[in-house]
Design an enzyme around this catalytic site. Structure first.
Site, mmCIF file in Angstrom:
data_model
loop_
_atom_site.group_PDB
_atom_site.id
_atom_site.type_symbol
_atom_site.label_atom_id
_atom_site.label_comp_id
_atom_site.label_asym_id
_atom_site.label_seq_id
_atom_site.Cartn_x
_atom_site.Cartn_y
_atom_site.Cartn_z
ATOM 1 N N ARG A 59 0.817 -1.210 0.000
ATOM 2 C CA ARG A 59 0.000 0.000 0.000
ATOM 3 C C ARG A 59 0.862 1.277 0.000
ATOM 4 N NH1 ARG A 59 -5.299 1.151 0.779
ATOM 5 N NH2 ARG A 59 -5.946 -1.008 0.973
ATOM 6 N N HIS A 105 -16.026 -4.685 -14.440
ATOM 7 C CA HIS A 105 -16.844 -4.722 -13.230
ATOM 8 C C HIS A 105 -17.919 -5.795 -13.425
ATOM 9 C CE1 HIS A 105 -18.453 -3.212 -9.506
ATOM 10 N NE2 HIS A 105 -19.658 -3.330 -10.033
HETATM 11 C C1 GAR Z 1 -14.086 -10.553 -11.576
HETATM 12 O O1 GAR Z 1 -15.418 -11.000 -11.496
HETATM 13 C C2 GAR Z 1 -14.069 -9.050 -11.746
HETATM 14 O O2 GAR Z 1 -15.134 -8.559 -12.495
HETATM 15 C C3 GAR Z 1 -14.171 -8.606 -10.311
HETATM 16 O O3 GAR Z 1 -13.338 -9.497 -9.605
HETATM 17 C C4 GAR Z 1 -13.378 -10.769 -10.245
HETATM 18 C C5 GAR Z 1 -11.967 -11.268 -10.410
HETATM 19 O O4 GAR Z 1 -11.970 -12.605 -10.830
HETATM 20 N N1 GAR Z 1 -13.756 -7.234 -10.173
HETATM 21 C C6 GAR Z 1 -14.319 -6.392 -9.306
HETATM 22 O O5 GAR Z 1 -15.191 -6.708 -8.535
HETATM 23 C C7 GAR Z 1 -13.747 -4.981 -9.349
HETATM 24 N N2 GAR Z 1 -14.612 -4.062 -8.699
HETATM 25 P P1 GAR Z 1 -10.620 -13.289 -11.343
HETATM 26 O O6 GAR Z 1 -9.546 -12.994 -10.286
HETATM 27 O O7 GAR Z 1 -10.930 -14.740 -11.422
HETATM 28 O O8 GAR Z 1 -10.264 -12.692 -12.679
#
Ligand code: GAR
Length: 190
Positions: A59, A105
């Protein structure tokens, strides 16, 4: 000249992997680097398997130095792709890459976006609200969570009997189907 892509991910990294795999079949595009704030993220093993270098940062480094921005500039990154990256991008990084940062998203923005709306929280909120559809939104990133200009959306039905896990599965299918292609199209247009 080869276009350089950097992917930020905080978790499992299934989208990061799909994108990186897809781009290996596109000429003159390379996934140069995967960046993460989470040393336990599944994306790290995926990156190793794909032979893509990983940069981990904390961070303090991210918000109180411009090291990450400088590295991305030094590596001549053309497009930054957020794929399940859970921290807000610092404004100095957003300003260094105008219209060059995209996010996915897991809902149909502007609904179910903003701080705290990520991952399973989104699908729980969608089910709790009795929505009849959900989907994905791919958008440019600015200094506010989930508010940049929308590039692409796709939707899927939500049945009254669907659990948040069911919705998550349908949404993930859409993500894997569309995000790699949209990234490739954005790069091709650069
Ligand atoms: C995905 O569903 C993406 O849309 C979401 O996190 C997940 C990651 O999955 N992103 C958010 O919520 C951002 N606000 P992954 O690690 O299997 O790609």
């Amino acid at each position: 000249m080869t276009k350089q892509i950097a992917i930020f991910a905080s978790g499992s990294g299934s989208n990061a992997e799909k994108i990186a795999e897809y781009l290996t079949n596109i000429p003159d595009v390379e996934t140069t680097l995967i960046l993460s704030n989470n040393p336990k993220a599944g994306v790290i093993d995926r990156a190793r398997r794909l032979h893509i270098p990983v940069l981990l940062f904390d961070r303090t480094t991210f918000y109180e130095s411009n090291q990450v921005t400088r590295l991305l500039q030094a590596q001549k990154i053309d497009l930054i792709v957020l794929a399940g990256f859970m921290w807000l991008m610092p404004s100095e990084l957003v300003q260094a890459f105008p219209d060059r940062i995209v996010n996915i998203h897991p809902a149909l923005l502007p609904k179910f976006g903003g701080k705290g709306m990520y991952g399973h929280f989104v699908h729980e909120a969608v089910v709790a609200a009795g929505e009849t559809e959900s989907g994905i939104t791919i958008h440019y990133v600015n200094e506010h969570y989930d508010e940049g200009q929308i590039i692409f959306q796709a939707s899927c039905p939500v049945a009254p009997t669907d659990s948040p896990e069911d919705v998550a599965r349908h949404v993930q299918k859409l993500e894997h189907e569309h995000y790699p292609r949209i990234v490739a199209e954005l790069v091709a247009a650069m």
